[in-house]
Scaffold this motif. Structure first.
Motif, PDB file in Angstrom:
ATOM      1  N   GLU A   1       4.444  -1.836  -7.354  1.00 56.69           N
ATOM      2  CA  GLU A   1       5.028  -2.450  -6.161  1.00 56.69           C
ATOM      3  C   GLU A   1       6.124  -3.446  -6.521  1.00 56.69           C
ATOM      4  OE1 GLU A   1       1.503  -3.967  -4.252  1.00 56.69           O
ATOM      5  OE2 GLU A   1       1.509  -2.326  -2.790  1.00 56.69           O
TER       6      GLU A   1
ATOM      7  N   LEU B   1      -8.955  -1.798  -1.201  1.00 56.60           N
ATOM      8  CA  LEU B   1      -7.527  -2.029  -0.947  1.00 56.60           C
ATOM      9  C   LEU B   1      -7.042  -1.270   0.290  1.00 56.60           C
ATOM     10  CD1 LEU B   1      -6.107  -1.653  -4.596  1.00 56.60           C
ATOM     11  CD2 LEU B   1      -6.616  -3.783  -3.373  1.00 56.60           C
ATOM     12  N   GLN B   2      -7.935  -0.498   0.906  1.00 55.07           N
ATOM     13  CA  GLN B   2      -7.578   0.396   2.023  1.00 55.07           C
ATOM     14  C   GLN B   2      -6.450   1.348   1.601  1.00 55.07           C
ATOM     15  OE1 GLN B   2      -6.761  -2.313   5.340  1.00 55.07           O
ATOM     16  NE2 GLN B   2      -8.927  -2.217   5.936  1.00 55.07           N
ATOM     17  N   GLN B   3      -6.576   1.807   0.359  1.00 52.47           N
ATOM     18  CA  GLN B   3      -5.566   2.682  -0.216  1.00 52.47           C
ATOM     19  C   GLN B   3      -6.059   4.130  -0.222  1.00 52.47           C
ATOM     20  OE1 GLN B   3      -2.215   2.327  -1.696  1.00 52.47           O
ATOM     21  NE2 GLN B   3      -2.648   4.478  -1.289  1.00 52.47           N
TER      22      GLN B   3
ATOM     23  N   LEU C   1     -10.323   1.368  -4.649  1.00 53.15           N
ATOM     24  CA  LEU C   1      -9.215   1.751  -3.774  1.00 53.15           C
ATOM     25  C   LEU C   1      -9.599   1.625  -2.304  1.00 53.15           C
ATOM     26  CD1 LEU C   1      -7.710   4.775  -5.748  1.00 53.15           C
ATOM     27  CD2 LEU C   1      -6.921   2.396  -5.660  1.00 53.15           C
TER      28      LEU C   1
ATOM     29  N   MET D   1       0.844  -1.198   0.000  1.00 51.35           N
ATOM     30  CA  MET D   1       0.000   0.000   0.000  1.00 51.35           C
ATOM     31  C   MET D   1       0.877   1.245   0.000  1.00 51.35           C
ATOM     32  SD  MET D   1      -3.215   0.964   2.484  1.00 51.35           S
ATOM     33  CE  MET D   1      -2.189   1.252   3.935  1.00 51.35           C
TER      34      MET D   1
END
Length: 323
Positions: free
Chosen positions: A112, A32-34, A29, A1
């Motif tokens: 990533e 994704l807890q982004q 998002l 993240m």
């Protein structure tokens, strides 16, 4: 993240799509807890884009709205978004819902994994056949000229590390050549297949004749070459035009005096060739140098301050009652 992802969306008369677009971005998002910011560049829309985005801004605290006085083109719109962005990663997509926010996790996975830039490949495009054929030809030309190996140069769905999107400069229609600009700066590039949808609302801004895109290819070749060896390039260009002019002059002499003697018809043809030779010599001496000079100077002049003069509104919304 990542600490923050900037979602950059240039839009021109796409108001019916914007609520759904934002909600899908938030769902993906958020899953994704982004953390993310949503930056919409209104490129002189004449529909309800402003009202829709301002309503989103009052509801959510991560919306940035930039509005041009009039339509300036996608390249300038993207640059406005990149200037406003503060994320570790920026993701760009078109506002017409053909690019799917559900592809964001795939793009972020590649970032990533260590890549600086990720290009979305619309393997199954929902576009007219003529549009796909022209794009295929354009992709082949760009790959051949610049030595990149990508399947979808002009895809709107892309992901950039911060150092990438803060370092590129777009003008004209160079948004079509973003992967090339990134490659020329030696950033690492990945390309992944992404899903593509049919247009739900409005009309496509696509033009079948991409003459501006072709002109930008040649302009980029010129600018890139003259950054390192301008004297060589100028001399090589002058040599080509002067050789063509010399051939015309020799043909003129041959047609007028040596072969056909005083034949009036061939004398006219020879005179025309002499005129063409003179034109070629003039073009070879003046126009390429003048054009290259203007291209280079334009790149220096179209800076942040110049782009800011094009903006009518630049609003950052917050749900914080104190802020």
């Amino acid at each position: 993240m990542f600490e923050l992802v900037s979602v950059v969306v240039p839009a021109f008369n796409e108001a019916p799509s914007l609520n759904e677009l934002y909600e899908r971005v938030r769902t993906v998002l958020g899953g994704l807890q982004q953390p993310f910011e949503f930056i919409l560049i209104d490129d002189g829309s004449t529909d309800d884009t402003q009202a829709v985005v301002e309503a989103l801004g009052r509801q959510y605290g991560n919306v940035i709205y930039i509005q041009h006085f009039r339509n300036q083109g996608k390249s300038i719109g993207l640059m406005q978004g990149f200037d406003a962005a503060s994320g570790d990663v920026a993701i760009t997509l078109d506002a017409d819902l053909q690019d799917q926010p559900e592809m964001f996790p795939r793009l972020l996975e590649q970032i990533e994994a260590g890549y600086d830039f990720v290009n979305g490949w619309r393997r199954s495009r929902h576009d007219p056949a003529a549009k796909k054929i022209v794009s295929r030809i354009y992709n082949g030309l760009v790959n051949r000229v610049f030595g990149v190996q990508l399947n979808d140069i002009n895809s709107g769905l892309k992901a950039y590390r911060r150092e990438v999107y803060k370092s590129i400069e777009l003008r004209g229609d160079l948004h079509r050549l973003v992967p090339v600009l990134v490659a020329l700066k030696a950033f690492t590039i990945s390309e992944i297949p992404v899903e593509h949808s049919e247009r739900k609302h409005g009309q496509s801004k696509y033009r079948l004749l991409r003459h501006r895109g072709i002109l930008d290819v040649f302009a980029l070749i010129a600018v890139n070459a003259t950054q390192t060896r301008p004297f060589h390039i100028f001399c090589e260009a002058a040599f080509v035009f002067w050789m063509f002019g010399l051939m015309c002059f020799l043909s003129w002499v041959g047609l007028t005096y040596a072969v056909w003697g005083g034949n009036s018809h061939w004398r006219i043809v020879g005179t025309l060739l002499g005129g063409v030779g003179t034109w070629a010599a003039f073009v070879g001496s003046v126009l390429p140098i003048f054009g290259l000079f203007l291209e280079i100077e334009a790149g220096r002049a179209q800076d942040v301050r110049w782009r800011h003069r094009l903006v009518r509104h630049n609003k950052r919304f917050s749900t914080d009652p104190q802020g």
